[in-house]
Structure formats: structure tokens, C-alpha cells
Design an enzyme around this catalytic site. Sequence first.
Site, PDB file in Angstrom:
ATOM      1  N   GLU A  49       0.848  -1.204   0.000  1.00 45.81           N
ATOM      2  CA  GLU A  49       0.000   0.000   0.000  1.00 45.81           C
ATOM      3  C   GLU A  49       0.882   1.252   0.000  1.00 45.81           C
ATOM      4  OE1 GLU A  49      -3.864   0.343   2.125  1.00 45.81           O
ATOM      5  OE2 GLU A  49      -2.837   1.825   3.368  1.00 45.81           O
ATOM      6  N   ARG A  69       2.989  34.486 -15.233  1.00 49.40           N
ATOM      7  CA  ARG A  69       2.676  35.611 -14.347  1.00 49.40           C
ATOM      8  C   ARG A  69       3.839  36.610 -14.316  1.00 49.40           C
ATOM      9  NH1 ARG A  69      -0.861  38.877 -11.716  1.00 49.40           N
ATOM     10  NH2 ARG A  69      -0.130  39.442  -9.629  1.00 49.40           N
ATOM     11  N   GLN A  77      14.917  33.931  -8.463  1.00 52.31           N
ATOM     12  CA  GLN A  77      15.363  32.584  -8.058  1.00 52.31           C
ATOM     13  C   GLN A  77      14.687  32.082  -6.789  1.00 52.31           C
ATOM     14  OE1 GLN A  77      19.589  32.140  -8.028  1.00 52.31           O
ATOM     15  NE2 GLN A  77      19.703  32.121 -10.261  1.00 52.31           N
TER      16      GLN A  77
END
Lengths: 85, 373
Positions: B234, B260, B271
Amino acid sequence: MSTINEVKDYITEKFAKDISSEDLPSDIDLNATGILTSVSTVQLLGWCGRTYRIPINSIPIDPDVLKTPEGIAKFIDSHRVGADK
Amino acid sequence: MDEEQWSMFMKELRGPGEEEEPELRKGFSLDLWGRLSESGLFASLSDMGRDGGAGLKTAVRRVRELGRTSPDRGLTFSAVTQLASTVYCLRGFASKELQERYLPAAEAGTAIGGHAITEAAAGSDVMNMATTATLRGDTYVLDGTKRFITNAPVASTLVVYAKTVEDGEEKGLSAFLVETAWPGVDTSRAMPTAGLRSSPIGEVLLEEVEVPTSHRIGYSGAGLLILDQVMKREILLAFAGNIGEMERLVQRSVDHVNEREQFGTSIGSNQLVANRIVESQIAIELGGALIESIADRIDGFDEMTIPIAAAKIFISEANVASVLNAIQVHGGNGYLETSPLPIDLMDALPGAIYSGSNDLLRTKIATMLGIVN
Ligand SMILES: Cc1cc2nc3c(=O)[nH]c(=O)nc-3n(C[C@H](O)[C@H](O)[C@H](O)COP(=O)(O)OP(=O)(O)OC[C@H]3O[C@@H](n4cnc5c(N)ncnc54)[C@H](O)[C@@H]3O)c2cc1C
């Protein structure tokens, strides 16, 4: 060295440091005595896998065989690489 | 295994646009589950084999791709539950008779499955569970109440873990395949969650449920050993899915920071902004490599508890960090109700809780290393 002696050496070295391997009975109930817990069982299985090349994550395991040193030795001998299944 | 069907489904999933995502993730979609089933995902383990594990690697690769492609993290989580709790568990441990009866529908996805371990007083402390399976003749009688059971409200079968009593002797935990339609089983109580809303979770009430002995999975008392292996798979699958989800976030963030503009240039050219995405990519590389390495080794001879716990802790925490970074680089837009990112955050948070909480796994690693507590 026979498998049962190797099993006893491992158990006394890792989980029952106050007992010598010669003094550990082959039929001692390792769960009832608290020597094996859920975490140490995982560690024991890890040792079986590494040492005897047993695919421990891919075989169904009967917990009853892990109860005693002789059961563990039988489990190892029946699953180690090259064993007749 | 049909790669063509799988690829077609992935192509189909790339369909809906960002604005449709929150809508898509409000509840479990039987239609989507049906299409996922037809893609063949649940049959991925069919060439699992005892020594090869090719099926597991295929499943890991596909779940990662599902995480990367599907905006619906709940669907991925429910699918992982189906694969680990039911398909893997039956393939790995059940009798031939049980496999023949239940595997075809589980692998076709027409029968949804889950596993029931957690109880009110037994969360992290699994061994404190109160649910019992008492052997009476050739049936076990199951009594108890389970909570937080993924898929339970839509499941037709569950693997129930219970303390087993045979001839008055306690045998430890055993696993049982139980049909939810059987008398005494009630899965009607859903537990609405804050995230993963399309993955239904609920209680399971078991009242004098008669389970034939043939429905016990594996040896009597082997429940904990079986659960340990099921949980390993799992984790491998769920956190492969998380890696895919992080890849999706990185892509979304890269697109956004390039588009943007502030101060006359793209925000990504700063950065400090770019680094938030880079950090997520570093976690993807490390976590992805660890998952692949574990998938390669798990059917070998090594004990995998520490690497699997490490992968789970690392990826679940990196997943949350990468959603926070994605929200940060999206600014106010990332916090709007219409944005999928706040949902991603609520979906990512429980990764530190399910499949063994991270704190508990850290404790386990310490114990395995021999640190005395
Ligand atoms: C989304 C989701 C899906 C789930 N799906 C399933 C499912 O399908 N089947 C199922 O059976 N269960 C499922 N669970 C339940 C899950 O397994 C439990 O939530 C988990 O085991 C923790 O148990 P608990 O919630 O009772 O927390 P508790 O055990 O009460 O723990 C609370 C906190 O205390 C910490 N803690 C407790 N004891 C220790 C300790 N000894 N050392 C260090 N820290 C400790 C834990 O780390 C945790 O942070 C699911 C849960 C979630 C959130």
C-alpha cells in the site's frame, strides 16, 4: 554448524543477551517468554532472508513456526534457496 | 496486460481544464471508477509471480502516472486501496478457492474492496483491537466496529482483521474476506473527511457475522504478518501516486511562474520563486528513485521495513511541502476557492497519518536500528 544452532546464536546475540545459546531450549515459546515481539520478529525474518536467501516478503508464513527455535530452523530449511519445497 | 487501454484512459483523463477540477473532486464517481477499471489498472498485479514482481512494478508505474494525470487524488487513493487491500492480499495469501471466487471481480474493478483494521481504541496501537473472530464449528463469528475504512461505503468486500479465538485459545490476528451484503455487516455510516473527498471512508459494524472458515485468508494468527506485507505494498503504491501528484504540481507551477509577470518580468525569473519549484523536483527525483528501488528489491531477500518507512515519511512530507510551495508561487490566486491547490493540501495532509503514522514509523526505524526505548 546446524541451522538450529545458528538460529539460537542469532536469537541470544540479538534478543536474549542474558542467555547463552547452549542454554536456550529448542522448543522454548519465544512469544510467551517475550523474547520475540512484533518488531524483533520482523528483524528475525530479515536475518532469515539475508542469511539464507529466503524471499521473506513474498511467501505466506505460518506464525506458529516462528514460535520456537526448532520451528524457525525448519522454516529456514524448507525455504532456503535450493530447498525441496 | 493491455498497455493500449491504459494509455487511452490516460489520454482521456488529460481532458478537463483546471476550473472543472474542484467540481470533479467533491465525491466518489462510479462512472470514473468504471473507466479506471476498464483501463486494466486493477489487473496490473496479475503477473505478480512469487519471485519476479513484474506486476507490482507495472502497478507502481501506472499509479504514478495516474497521480500525474488525474486531478482527482481521492480516486488514486481509492484505487491504491483496492490494489493493496484486496487484489494483492488475495493474490499473495488467499486459498485458490477464494482467489477463484473473488479475484476476477476485484481485478475487473466491478467489486470494490477495502480493508478494516482501525478501531476507536486501536489506531496506531493495532494490537489493541477489540474485534474478535470466534471459531464455532466451521464458521468464525465476527464482532466489532471498525472506523476510517477507505472504500467501505461503496465496497462489496472487505478484508477484516480480527483477534482470533479457537477452542478458547487466542491465536492472534487473522484476516477474513467478508462480503458487505452478509447479515450483520453494516457499512452505511460514512465519515466525511476534510480532504480526499472522492475517496469514501466509513465505519464498519460487524454484529455476529458468520464467516465460513474457507474465508480466512492465510494461516490462523498470521494477520499481522499479512498486514505487514499488505501495508508495504500500500505504501509503495500510495506514495508512487504522491510522486505523480507532485509532478503535476510542478508542471502547474512552472506554467504559472512563466506566465505571471510582476516588476516587468516573469516571477519565475526570481530565483527565490524558482527554488520553491526546484525543491519539489528534488523530492520527486529522490522519492521516485527510492520507490523504484524498493519495487525492484521487495521480492528479494532483504527486509524492507526501514526503506519503506523512510520512503513513506519522506514522500508524504515532501508532498505537503510541495503543495505549500505551489500555493506560495500562485499567490492569492492559489488560495481562491476555485483553485484546486487548497484541495490538494487537504488531500496531501493525511499521507502522514494513514498506512502507519509518520511518528510511529520513525519510532519503528529507531527500534529496528537497536535504539533502546
Ligand atoms: C485518509 C485516511 C484513510 C484511512 N484508511 C484506512 C483504511 O482503509 N483502513 C483502516 O483500517 N484504517 C484506515 N485509516 C486509519 C489510519 O490507519 C489511522 O488513522 C492511523 O493508524 C492512526 O490512528 P489514529 O487516527 O487512531 O491516531 P492515534 O493512534 O490516536 O495517533 C494520534 C497521533 O499520535 C501519534 N502516536 C500515537 N502513538 C504513538 C507512539 N507510540 N509513538 C509516536 N507517536 C504516536 C500518532 O503518530 C498520531 O500522530 C485511514 C485514515 C485516514 C486519515
